[in-house]
Design a protein around this motif. Sequence first.
Motif, PDB file in Angstrom:
ATOM      1  N   ILE A   1       0.855  -1.188   0.000  1.00  0.00           N
ATOM      2  CA  ILE A   1       0.000   0.000   0.000  1.00  0.00           C
ATOM      3  C   ILE A   1       0.893   1.241   0.000  1.00  0.00           C
ATOM      4  O   ILE A   1       1.776   1.374   0.863  1.00  0.00           O
ATOM      5  N   PRO A   2       0.693   2.177  -0.924  1.00  0.00           N
ATOM      6  CA  PRO A   2       1.632   3.293  -1.143  1.00  0.00           C
ATOM      7  C   PRO A   2       2.090   4.047   0.097  1.00  0.00           C
ATOM      8  O   PRO A   2       3.266   4.059   0.399  1.00  0.00           O
ATOM      9  N   VAL A   3       1.195   4.646   0.872  1.00  0.00           N
ATOM     10  CA  VAL A   3       1.603   5.493   2.000  1.00  0.00           C
ATOM     11  C   VAL A   3       1.602   4.711   3.300  1.00  0.00           C
ATOM     12  O   VAL A   3       2.575   4.734   4.062  1.00  0.00           O
ATOM     13  N   ILE A   4       0.512   3.995   3.540  1.00  0.00           N
ATOM     14  CA  ILE A   4       0.385   3.247   4.797  1.00  0.00           C
ATOM     15  C   ILE A   4       1.489   2.210   4.930  1.00  0.00           C
ATOM     16  O   ILE A   4       2.033   2.001   6.015  1.00  0.00           O
ATOM     17  N   GLY A   5       1.841   1.573   3.825  1.00  0.00           N
ATOM     18  CA  GLY A   5       2.894   0.565   3.860  1.00  0.00           C
ATOM     19  C   GLY A   5       4.232   1.140   4.290  1.00  0.00           C
ATOM     20  O   GLY A   5       4.984   0.507   5.033  1.00  0.00           O
ATOM     21  N   LYS A   6       4.521   2.359   3.830  1.00  0.00           N
ATOM     22  CA  LYS A   6       5.785   3.000   4.197  1.00  0.00           C
ATOM     23  C   LYS A   6       5.827   3.399   5.676  1.00  0.00           C
ATOM     24  O   LYS A   6       6.904   3.539   6.249  1.00  0.00           O
ATOM     25  N   ILE A   7       4.657   3.597   6.268  1.00  0.00           N
ATOM     26  CA  ILE A   7       4.588   4.021   7.672  1.00  0.00           C
ATOM     27  C   ILE A   7       4.622   2.829   8.622  1.00  0.00           C
ATOM     28  O   ILE A   7       5.369   2.825   9.603  1.00  0.00           O
ATOM     29  N   PHE A   8       3.827   1.798   8.322  1.00  0.00           N
ATOM     30  CA  PHE A   8       3.618   0.724   9.294  1.00  0.00           C
ATOM     31  C   PHE A   8       4.365  -0.563   8.988  1.00  0.00           C
ATOM     32  O   PHE A   8       4.410  -1.461   9.830  1.00  0.00           O
ATOM     33  N   SER A   9       4.950  -0.687   7.808  1.00  0.00           N
ATOM     34  CA  SER A   9       5.668  -1.908   7.465  1.00  0.00           C
ATOM     35  C   SER A   9       7.176  -1.647   7.423  1.00  0.00           C
ATOM     36  O   SER A   9       7.611  -0.537   7.140  1.00  0.00           O
ATOM     37  N   GLY A  10       7.949  -2.689   7.727  1.00  0.00           N
ATOM     38  CA  GLY A  10       9.397  -2.576   7.656  1.00  0.00           C
ATOM     39  C   GLY A  10      10.073  -2.189   8.948  1.00  0.00           C
ATOM     40  O   GLY A  10      11.269  -1.884   8.956  1.00  0.00           O
ATOM     41  N   HIS A  11       9.341  -2.225  10.067  1.00  0.00           N
ATOM     42  CA  HIS A  11       9.955  -1.925  11.363  1.00  0.00           C
ATOM     43  C   HIS A  11      10.652  -3.170  11.911  1.00  0.00           C
ATOM     44  O   HIS A  11      10.378  -4.308  11.490  1.00  0.00           O
ATOM     45  N   TYR A  12      11.517  -2.964  12.887  1.00  0.00           N
ATOM     46  CA  TYR A  12      12.123  -4.089  13.578  1.00  0.00           C
ATOM     47  C   TYR A  12      11.050  -4.852  14.343  1.00  0.00           C
ATOM     48  O   TYR A  12      10.064  -4.265  14.808  1.00  0.00           O
ATOM     49  N   ILE A  13      11.245  -6.145  14.499  1.00  0.00           N
ATOM     50  CA  ILE A  13      10.252  -6.966  15.170  1.00  0.00           C
ATOM     51  C   ILE A  13      10.012  -6.501  16.605  1.00  0.00           C
ATOM     52  O   ILE A  13       8.898  -6.582  17.135  1.00  0.00           O
ATOM     53  N   LEU A  14      11.052  -5.960  17.232  1.00  0.00           N
ATOM     54  CA  LEU A  14      10.911  -5.485  18.606  1.00  0.00           C
ATOM     55  C   LEU A  14      10.089  -4.193  18.673  1.00  0.00           C
ATOM     56  O   LEU A  14       9.495  -3.893  19.711  1.00  0.00           O
ATOM     57  N   THR A  15      10.043  -3.453  17.585  1.00  0.00           N
ATOM     58  CA  THR A  15       9.203  -2.264  17.528  1.00  0.00           C
ATOM     59  C   THR A  15       7.733  -2.658  17.607  1.00  0.00           C
ATOM     60  O   THR A  15       6.950  -2.096  18.387  1.00  0.00           O
ATOM     61  N   TYR A  16       7.352  -3.640  16.806  1.00  0.00           N
ATOM     62  CA  TYR A  16       5.972  -4.123  16.861  1.00  0.00           C
ATOM     63  C   TYR A  16       5.667  -4.719  18.232  1.00  0.00           C
ATOM     64  O   TYR A  16       4.578  -4.511  18.786  1.00  0.00           O
ATOM     65  N   ALA A  17       6.628  -5.450  18.785  1.00  0.00           N
ATOM     66  CA  ALA A  17       6.426  -6.090  20.090  1.00  0.00           C
ATOM     67  C   ALA A  17       6.166  -5.059  21.178  1.00  0.00           C
ATOM     68  O   ALA A  17       5.362  -5.295  22.093  1.00  0.00           O
TER      69      ALA A  17
END
Length: 331
Positions: free
Chosen positions: A154-170
């Motif tokens: 997804i163009p904008v949302i993907g750049k914001i919420f995807s690609g973080h370190y796993i510990l960030t999501y945790a």
Amino acid sequence: MGVWFNEVFAAIGSAFSNPEFYFMIIQSAAPILLAALGCAVAQKASATNMGMEGIMTFTALVAVLVSSAVGATAGGPWVGLIAAMIVGSLLGYLVSVFAYRLKIDITLVGIALNLIATGAAVYLMYTLTGDRATTTSLTSGNLPKVFIPGLNDIPVIGKIFSGHYILTYASYVLVFVLSFFIFKTKTGLRIRAVGENPNAAESVGISSLKIKTISLTLSGLFGGIAGAYMSTCYLALFSSGLIAGRGFVGLAACMMGSANPGIVCLCCLAFGVFYAFSNFAQHFELSIYALGAVPYVVVLIGVVLYAVYVRKKEQKRLKGLDSEEKTERAA
């Protein structure tokens, strides 16, 4: 001066229109959030963990040393994270021992831990690696990043919420986990009971010493995760100034959020905005030193405003009690 303001407003406009800025907010807030959650679980038991900065500093080094010893390509960062969690828990337990068994003021214990842990980390780094400033001679590696399928496209949302370190999501998942633990479990109920009225808790057979020990140990566990985040996600090394006050910022966020995990998370995201802006705006011709001071100035202002709010709330409560007493006397 006018030119400077124009540059600042240009930087703000550019930041808020760039998805990378929001990505940086989520990432910058994560270690502060972990520290704040650790402070929150201790605060719920009326045990202020002033030593969060020291716990983060020492466990950040532990994560790097263990990760390097195991090997960056052999799961070293994961083992380093586990080691940091164990050491953080032990440090939190030591805080409880000194504060509640040896009867030393818990604020002084926290301050001492900050000083000792920082000095011990630098000494240990030099002793084991020969490095004086950073562990550049070690190869410790990073924890993996997670690219969410579907969302990543997804163009904008993907750049914001995807690609973080796993510990960030945790760290954000732990907000819900800690909320459930504090408000929906038996142990969480006991923690809140001890925090609100330890004498009443003792009268029904709840050991306030045991509960505060558990709370501070859990607080140290969160501090260990936060420290590991800084040296296995934020950077792949340790330096003496790596934590840079984030433990104290987490404590401030905890106080401002009344130790409620959801509100604490919002406070951390607010601080994350200014951390992200200080990093993002370095692309413009603005003073790096001034930008670096922005998050701490905001924290100071936030703490002052929170103190004013608490004071007014207390005055309002006392005024209500006086009104009730006058009403009872008149009756």
